[in-house]
Design a protein around this motif. Structure first.
Motif, PDB file in Angstrom:
ATOM      1  N   UNK A  22       0.850  -1.178  -0.080  1.00 26.66           N
ATOM      2  CA  UNK A  22       0.031   0.105  -0.070  1.00 26.66           C
ATOM      3  C   UNK A  22       0.892   1.170   0.023  1.00 26.66           C
ATOM      4  N   UNK A  23       0.802   1.979  -0.989  1.00 30.73           N
ATOM      5  CA  UNK A  23       1.610   3.338  -1.039  1.00 30.73           C
ATOM      6  C   UNK A  23       0.497   4.274  -0.904  1.00 30.73           C
ATOM      7  N   UNK A  24       0.385   4.831   0.293  1.00 37.52           N
ATOM      8  CA  UNK A  24      -0.554   5.904   0.484  1.00 37.52           C
ATOM      9  C   UNK A  24       0.131   7.340   0.139  1.00 37.52           C
ATOM     10  N   UNK A  25      -0.297   7.702  -0.952  1.00 35.20           N
ATOM     11  CA  UNK A  25       0.451   8.947  -1.472  1.00 35.20           C
ATOM     12  C   UNK A  25      -0.384  10.303  -1.277  1.00 35.20           C
ATOM     13  N   UNK A  29      -4.011   6.846  -3.403  1.00 36.50           N
ATOM     14  CA  UNK A  29      -3.774   5.743  -2.758  1.00 36.50           C
ATOM     15  C   UNK A  29      -3.460   4.545  -3.767  1.00 36.50           C
ATOM     16  N   UNK A  30      -2.373   3.683  -3.635  1.00 35.03           N
ATOM     17  CA  UNK A  30      -2.275   2.560  -4.654  1.00 35.03           C
ATOM     18  C   UNK A  30      -1.873   1.495  -3.881  1.00 35.03           C
ATOM     19  N   UNK A  31      -2.646   0.562  -4.280  1.00 32.41           N
ATOM     20  CA  UNK A  31      -2.722  -0.850  -3.647  1.00 32.41           C
ATOM     21  C   UNK A  31      -2.297  -1.933  -4.875  1.00 32.41           C
ATOM     22  N   UNK A  32      -1.162  -2.646  -4.364  1.00 29.32           N
ATOM     23  CA  UNK A  32      -0.794  -4.010  -5.332  1.00 29.32           C
ATOM     24  C   UNK A  32      -1.124  -5.315  -4.423  1.00 29.32           C
ATOM     25  N   UNK A  52      -6.995  10.813  -3.744  1.00 28.19           N
ATOM     26  CA  UNK A  52      -7.165  11.361  -2.395  1.00 28.19           C
ATOM     27  C   UNK A  52      -7.738  13.026  -2.338  1.00 28.19           C
ATOM     28  N   UNK A  53      -8.657  13.108  -1.448  1.00 27.29           N
ATOM     29  CA  UNK A  53      -8.882  14.453  -1.456  1.00 27.29           C
ATOM     30  C   UNK A  53      -7.919  15.578  -0.967  1.00 27.29           C
ATOM     31  N   UNK A  54      -8.175  16.671  -1.278  1.00 24.61           N
ATOM     32  CA  UNK A  54      -6.911  17.789  -1.029  1.00 24.61           C
ATOM     33  C   UNK A  54      -6.509  17.920   0.498  1.00 24.61           C
ATOM     34  N   UNK A  65      -7.330  10.370   9.045  1.00 28.63           N
ATOM     35  CA  UNK A  65      -7.352   8.970   9.061  1.00 28.63           C
ATOM     36  C   UNK A  65      -8.596   8.321   8.386  1.00 28.63           C
ATOM     37  N   UNK A  66      -9.740   8.552   8.846  1.00 29.26           N
ATOM     38  CA  UNK A  66     -10.820   8.145   8.244  1.00 29.26           C
ATOM     39  C   UNK A  66     -10.991   8.343   6.805  1.00 29.26           C
ATOM     40  N   UNK A  67     -10.742   9.380   6.373  1.00 29.49           N
ATOM     41  CA  UNK A  67     -10.763   9.720   4.855  1.00 29.49           C
ATOM     42  C   UNK A  67      -9.703   8.845   4.173  1.00 29.49           C
ATOM     43  N   UNK A  68      -8.573   8.671   4.650  1.00 32.24           N
ATOM     44  CA  UNK A  68      -7.371   7.681   3.958  1.00 32.24           C
ATOM     45  C   UNK A  68      -7.871   6.261   3.874  1.00 32.24           C
ATOM     46  N   UNK A  69      -8.687   5.929   5.163  1.00 31.42           N
ATOM     47  CA  UNK A  69      -8.887   4.458   5.207  1.00 31.42           C
ATOM     48  C   UNK A  69      -9.839   4.257   4.096  1.00 31.42           C
ATOM     49  N   UNK A  70     -10.754   5.251   3.968  1.00 33.09           N
ATOM     50  CA  UNK A  70     -11.848   4.790   2.820  1.00 33.09           C
ATOM     51  C   UNK A  70     -11.213   4.753   1.524  1.00 33.09           C
ATOM     52  N   UNK A  71     -10.327   5.632   1.405  1.00 30.19           N
ATOM     53  CA  UNK A  71      -9.568   5.592  -0.116  1.00 30.19           C
ATOM     54  C   UNK A  71      -8.995   4.412  -0.186  1.00 30.19           C
ATOM     55  N   UNK A  72      -8.174   4.161   0.814  1.00 33.17           N
ATOM     56  CA  UNK A  72      -7.290   2.707   0.484  1.00 33.17           C
ATOM     57  C   UNK A  72      -8.336   1.531   0.393  1.00 33.17           C
TER      58      UNK A  72
END
Ligand SMILES: Nc1ncnc2c1ncn2[C@@H]1O[C@H](COP(=O)(O)OP(=O)(O)OP(=O)(O)O)[C@@H](O)[C@H]1O
Ligand SMILES: [Mg+2]
Length: 420
Positions: A22-25, A29-32, A52-54, A65-72
């Motif tokens: 997981x690359x949380x840029x 957010x990129x997952x392999x 991801x949002x601004x 954290x909550x927003x990033x978790x959703x994106x991931x």
């Protein structure tokens, strides 16, 4: 390879092990999702990406954290559906301005050079290197944040090289000699950043296998040998940050990051042409692709000016990394931000490299996923430099866990004892 079995939680070794990177840029957010066979070769089976949002990230680190978790979760689901399975474990990249990566080298003179080095002596030496490194990281993060007590954690550690009396070794145990020298790369981050990544992993219901310093992963991805010989500079231009790693004389020496990436270019276009951010973003991408756009000349001017500012940032960190010595004449670029031709051109320009200690004009090249030999891509969706960082993370998951290097084993013992 017991690790592989452990990853699958079974002992038959029939089904290949699997893992997620997981690359949380700042921008994506990129997952392999990838499999690992018994020889340690990886195959990517699924990829996913979510913008991801601004306000979700702040210069490479998690801000919400909550927003990033959703994106991931969206990126992960896409990757898992494509792969047709869901690994339980994840490696996550860490980046951002306050992540400090550097190599600490210690040379010690032995009182009794005729006595062969044993495990205890080696462990003690590694321990001294690590304590010194931690002090240095605390000093530098304290200085940069201006706060007296920032909780700093070691996030990533790897042996870069060892020698006795100038003789390079993979394992010093059993050798005699007077001057033992050992170099260890460490990345440190404030606890708050590391904690955020741990929360993301746990909220995604994944076991966090490793946190990997992204510039380190990028610097390792091309295959160690040819890079090790000549040395190289790696530059990952993301949305919000630019990460620079220096490999010189046998190993990675240090990494630096600064908070400027592709998003700054978009923002300038948005401001100057009075456009909403998404419109400015697509204008920039069209421009970079060489499509004909009505605002071509204005965009070219804005991008040119920003590229000069960005290159000044690169110059600053490269000068710091050089530490008064020569820089290798090879620069490898990756990250979505490097798709703007001006970014690459800025580093190839004489006014850039003339000010830095390059022996000759650096060769600037764009990295591509097919240069990564240790991992193949069965999805055929990893096509350009933006996919190099997540691939690097995936390779680190394999490299760290499958390493049978005795020096690495000694390092892990010390790390366990340090409880980091
Ligand atoms: N074709 C393109 N032309 C120009 N710029 C592009 C193109 N594709 C992507 N970008 C830019 O690349 C940036 C995103 O790159 P990347 O995905 O590597 O960043 P990130 O990993 O999310 O961010 P960071 O590493 O800073 O945390 C964005 O600023 C985007 O505008
Ligand atoms: Mg990135």
């Amino acid at each position: 390879m017991s690790f592989l079995r452990r990853m699958m939680g079974r002992g038959d070794g029939q089904i290949p092990a699997a893992c997620t990177a997981l690359d949380i840029g700042t921008e994506f957010a990129k997952a392999l999702v990838f499999e690992i066979d018994d020889s340690g070769h990886g195959t990517v089976r699924g990829v996913g990406r979510k913008r991801q949002g601004l306000s979700h990230m702040q210069s490479g680190t998690v801000a919400d954290i909550a927003a990033v978790v959703d994106n991931c979760a969206v990126a992960l689901q896409e990757a898992e559906e494509m792969a047709g399975f869901r690994p339980k474990q994840v490696v996550i990249g860490i980046a951002g301005e306050l992540v400090k990566g550097f190599t600490t080298t210690l040379t010690q003179e032995r009182k009794r050079p005729d006595v062969p080095i044993n495990d205890a002596e080696l462990t003690k030496l590694i321990d001294s290197v690590q304590k010194e490194a931690l002090r240095e990281a605390e000093r530098s993060i304290t200085w940069e944040t201006g706060l007296p007590h920032v909780d700093v954690r070691l996030v990533h550690s790897a042996i870069v090289g060892a020698s006795i009396d100038g003789y390079g070794l993979t394992n010093p145990v059993g050798f005699q000699g007077r001057h033992i020298r050992i170099g260890i790369f460490n990345a440190f981050a404030p606890l708050v950043h590391l904690g955020a990544l741990q929360s993301v992993a746990s909220q995604l219901d994944l076991e966090l296998l490793e946190v990997v310093a992204e510039p380190y992963a990028v610097a390792r991805v091309l295959g160690a040998e040819h890079v090790r010989q000549a040395g190289a500079l790696f530059v990952d231009v993301g949305g919000g940050t630019t990460d620079v790693a220096l490999v010189r004389q046998g190993g990675i020496e240090g990494t630096r990051m600064f908070a400027l990436g592709g998003r700054a270019f978009t923002k300038s276009i948005a401001d100057r042409l009075d456009l909403p951010f998404p419109r400015a973003e697509s204008l920039k991408v069209d421009y970079a692709r060489g499509l004909s756009i009505a605002e071509h000349d204005e965009v070219a001017e804005i991008v040119g000016e920003d590229a000069a500012v960005w290159a000044a940032g690169v110059e600053l960190v490269m000068e710091e990394l050089a530490a008064g010595e020569m820089l290798p004449s090879r620069i490898h670029l990756c990250g979505g931000g490097s798709r703007l031709p001006e970014v690459r051109d800025a580093l190839a320009a004489e006014r850039f490299w003339k000010r830095l200690p390059f022996a000759r004009p650096p060769e600037v090249s764009i990295m591509s996923p097919d240069q990564v030999e240790s991992i193949s891509d069965a999805t055929e969706l990893l096509v350009d430099q933006q996919d190099v960082t997540p691939l690097g993370l995936a390779w680190q998951a394999i490299e760290i866990q499958t390493s049978e290097d005795p020096l690495d084993a000694a390092l892990r013992r010390v790390l366990r004892a340090m409880k980091v």
